[in-house]
Design a protein around this motif. Structure first.
Motif, PDB file in Angstrom:
ATOM      1  N   GLY A 115       0.790  -1.230   0.000  1.00  0.00           N
ATOM      2  CA  GLY A 115       0.000   0.000   0.000  1.00  0.00           C
ATOM      3  C   GLY A 115       0.816   1.270   0.000  1.00  0.00           C
ATOM      4  O   GLY A 115       0.249   2.359  -0.110  1.00  0.00           O
ATOM      5  N   SER A 116       2.138   1.152   0.155  1.00  0.00           N
ATOM      6  CA  SER A 116       2.978   2.338   0.015  1.00  0.00           C
ATOM      7  C   SER A 116       2.821   2.909  -1.391  1.00  0.00           C
ATOM      8  O   SER A 116       2.562   2.174  -2.347  1.00  0.00           O
ATOM      9  CB  SER A 116       4.455   1.992   0.236  1.00  0.00           C
ATOM     10  N   ILE A 117       2.989   4.203  -1.531  1.00  0.00           N
ATOM     11  CA  ILE A 117       2.951   4.850  -2.840  1.00  0.00           C
ATOM     12  C   ILE A 117       4.360   5.292  -3.191  1.00  0.00           C
ATOM     13  O   ILE A 117       5.022   5.973  -2.403  1.00  0.00           O
ATOM     14  CB  ILE A 117       1.978   6.039  -2.839  1.00  0.00           C
ATOM     15  N   VAL A 118       4.806   4.865  -4.360  1.00  0.00           N
ATOM     16  CA  VAL A 118       6.182   5.130  -4.778  1.00  0.00           C
ATOM     17  C   VAL A 118       6.168   5.892  -6.091  1.00  0.00           C
ATOM     18  O   VAL A 118       5.565   5.447  -7.079  1.00  0.00           O
ATOM     19  CB  VAL A 118       6.980   3.818  -4.948  1.00  0.00           C
ATOM     20  N   PHE A 119       6.825   7.047  -6.098  1.00  0.00           N
ATOM     21  CA  PHE A 119       6.947   7.863  -7.293  1.00  0.00           C
ATOM     22  C   PHE A 119       8.396   7.962  -7.729  1.00  0.00           C
ATOM     23  O   PHE A 119       9.310   7.929  -6.894  1.00  0.00           O
ATOM     24  CB  PHE A 119       6.467   9.301  -7.030  1.00  0.00           C
ATOM     25  N   HIS A 120       8.619   8.107  -9.030  1.00  0.00           N
ATOM     26  CA  HIS A 120       9.910   8.627  -9.493  1.00  0.00           C
ATOM     27  C   HIS A 120       9.638   9.923 -10.239  1.00  0.00           C
ATOM     28  O   HIS A 120       8.508  10.215 -10.638  1.00  0.00           O
ATOM     29  CB  HIS A 120      10.680   7.604 -10.334  1.00  0.00           C
ATOM     30  N   ALA A 170      -3.812   3.588 -10.608  1.00  0.00           N
ATOM     31  CA  ALA A 170      -4.874   4.569 -10.412  1.00  0.00           C
ATOM     32  C   ALA A 170      -4.794   5.240  -9.045  1.00  0.00           C
ATOM     33  O   ALA A 170      -4.933   6.466  -8.925  1.00  0.00           O
ATOM     34  CB  ALA A 170      -6.242   3.899 -10.592  1.00  0.00           C
ATOM     35  N   GLU A 171      -4.587   4.437  -7.981  1.00  0.00           N
ATOM     36  CA  GLU A 171      -4.537   5.007  -6.637  1.00  0.00           C
ATOM     37  C   GLU A 171      -3.348   5.945  -6.474  1.00  0.00           C
ATOM     38  O   GLU A 171      -3.450   7.007  -5.843  1.00  0.00           O
ATOM     39  CB  GLU A 171      -4.463   3.894  -5.588  1.00  0.00           C
ATOM     40  N   ALA A 172      -2.205   5.564  -7.057  1.00  0.00           N
ATOM     41  CA  ALA A 172      -1.019   6.410  -6.971  1.00  0.00           C
ATOM     42  C   ALA A 172      -1.195   7.679  -7.796  1.00  0.00           C
ATOM     43  O   ALA A 172      -0.769   8.767  -7.390  1.00  0.00           O
ATOM     44  CB  ALA A 172       0.215   5.634  -7.441  1.00  0.00           C
ATOM     45  N   VAL A 173      -1.825   7.548  -8.963  1.00  0.00           N
ATOM     46  CA  VAL A 173      -2.082   8.717  -9.807  1.00  0.00           C
ATOM     47  C   VAL A 173      -3.017   9.688  -9.086  1.00  0.00           C
ATOM     48  O   VAL A 173      -2.815  10.907  -9.140  1.00  0.00           O
ATOM     49  CB  VAL A 173      -2.668   8.287 -11.164  1.00  0.00           C
ATOM     50  N   ALA A 174      -4.028   9.170  -8.399  1.00  0.00           N
ATOM     51  CA  ALA A 174      -4.943  10.031  -7.654  1.00  0.00           C
ATOM     52  C   ALA A 174      -4.189  10.818  -6.584  1.00  0.00           C
ATOM     53  O   ALA A 174      -4.420  12.016  -6.393  1.00  0.00           O
ATOM     54  CB  ALA A 174      -6.058   9.201  -7.025  1.00  0.00           C
ATOM     55  N   GLN A 175      -3.277  10.141  -5.890  1.00  0.00           N
ATOM     56  CA  GLN A 175      -2.470  10.821  -4.880  1.00  0.00           C
ATOM     57  C   GLN A 175      -1.555  11.845  -5.522  1.00  0.00           C
ATOM     58  O   GLN A 175      -1.364  12.960  -5.010  1.00  0.00           O
ATOM     59  CB  GLN A 175      -1.641   9.801  -4.090  1.00  0.00           C
TER      60      GLN A 175
END
Length: 316
Positions: A115-120, A170-175
């Motif tokens: 459930g962690s959200i990871v971005f680059h 989708a969930e990461a994009v929303a965040q």
């Protein structure tokens, strides 16, 4: 060796993980992995936007320590996986070539939670390069601010009103979209497969503008005006052109000899550049061809002048 150097002694890491509240109950808790210009700018302005910067990592610990003071971070960590493990949202803000191996290193070290959200932050690479994080149950996305983040100004928000391109789960994009809005930016979801061309466009508009100004300064220096003065003299012209493009649109802002069909001046330019700055001749001609395409599409000049200029550029 402890996992992290705790800035706040009540949040010291033990070998069993963070002593602070459980991961699932925290919100807006961020780790920055890579404290260069992009990571530091992002961390600074996220902290000003109400997000908690929990942990920092950089191979050069002095960079992480400097940012920790600016954002009041809780921990400066000696390993990327330790910084990631205590955060809900992880930004991998390393150079592009290091994103994939850094992600793999964090995954191997147990730094990603389900459930962690990871971005680059890469403009050219898709979120799929964060596969090792996804395998651990993390939600991955890319988060690219369309902005030059050079310089150390902390008074002007570099994210205000800019595009932040996002793509991924989708969930990461929303965040990502929420964070972009909180930064004052404009989020836009793009296709991960199109990021190479998206990034090439950004390079042309930003990096190659620098190259273009260097070219213009060299040609002006060949006219006898010192190159160190050339930028000073050209800058108002550039600003005026940008203002015209903003007001009128890119194509309608075109002026100059090509837009007027002034073949004599174009020939003189090519001859002068060939004599004084021959290395820049090809660039002048190729840019002239693009200006000619604009002139043709906007019906600035009649067809016989279009053909005349086209012959000049082709024969030169």
């Amino acid at each position: 060796m402890p996992f992290c150097e705790a800035i706040n002694q009540s949040n010291i890491f033990s070998s069993g993980g963070p002593i602070s509240q459980n991961h699932k109950t925290r919100s807006k808790i961020i780790a920055i992995i890579g404290c260069g210009r992009a990571g530091s700018k992002l961390g600074f302005w996220l902290s000003r936007s109400g997000y908690k910067i929990e942990a920092l990592f950089d191979p050069d610990i002095t960079k992480a320590e400097k940012l920790s003071i600016e954002v009041n971070a809780e921990k400066v960590c000696s390993e990327a996986s330790h910084a990631a493990s205590c955060s809900d949202i992880i930004f991998i803000s390393t150079p592009d070539s290091l994103i994939k191996p850094t992600c793999a290193e964090i995954a191997k070290g147990g730094g990603f939670n389900t459930g962690s959200i990871v971005f680059h932050l890469s403009g050219s690479l898709p979120s799929s390069i964060l596969l090792e994080a996804a395998k651990k149950g993390a939600l991955t996305a890319s988060f690219h601010p369309l902005q030059s983040l050079a310089g150390g100004d902390t008074e002007i928000n570099p994210f205000k009103d800019i595009l932040i391109a996002v793509e991924g789960y989708a969930e990461a994009v929303a965040q990502a979209k929420k964070m972009a809005i909180d930064l004052g930016a404009r989020p836009y979801e793009i296709d991960g497969n199109a990021k190479t061309l998206y990034h090439a466009s950004a390079v042309i508009a930003s990096n190659y503008l620098v190259s273009l100004m260097k070219m213009a300064s060299e040609v002006m220096a060949a006219s006898g005006i010192p190159e160190e003065k050339a930028f000073e003299f050209l800058l108002p012209l550039v600003k005026g052109t940008l203002a015209n493009m903003e007001k009128m649109g890119v194509e309608q802002a075109l002026t100059g000899p090509v837009s007027r069909g002034d073949a004599t001046t174009v020939i003189a330019h090519i001859n002068g550049i060939t004599e004084k700055t021959p290395d820049l001749k090809k660039a002048y001609i190729e840019l002239g061809k693009i200006a000619l395409q604009i002139s043709e599409s906007q019906n600035f000049i009649p067809e016989h002048l279009i053909n005349q200029l086209r012959d000049i550029f082709e024969s030169s």
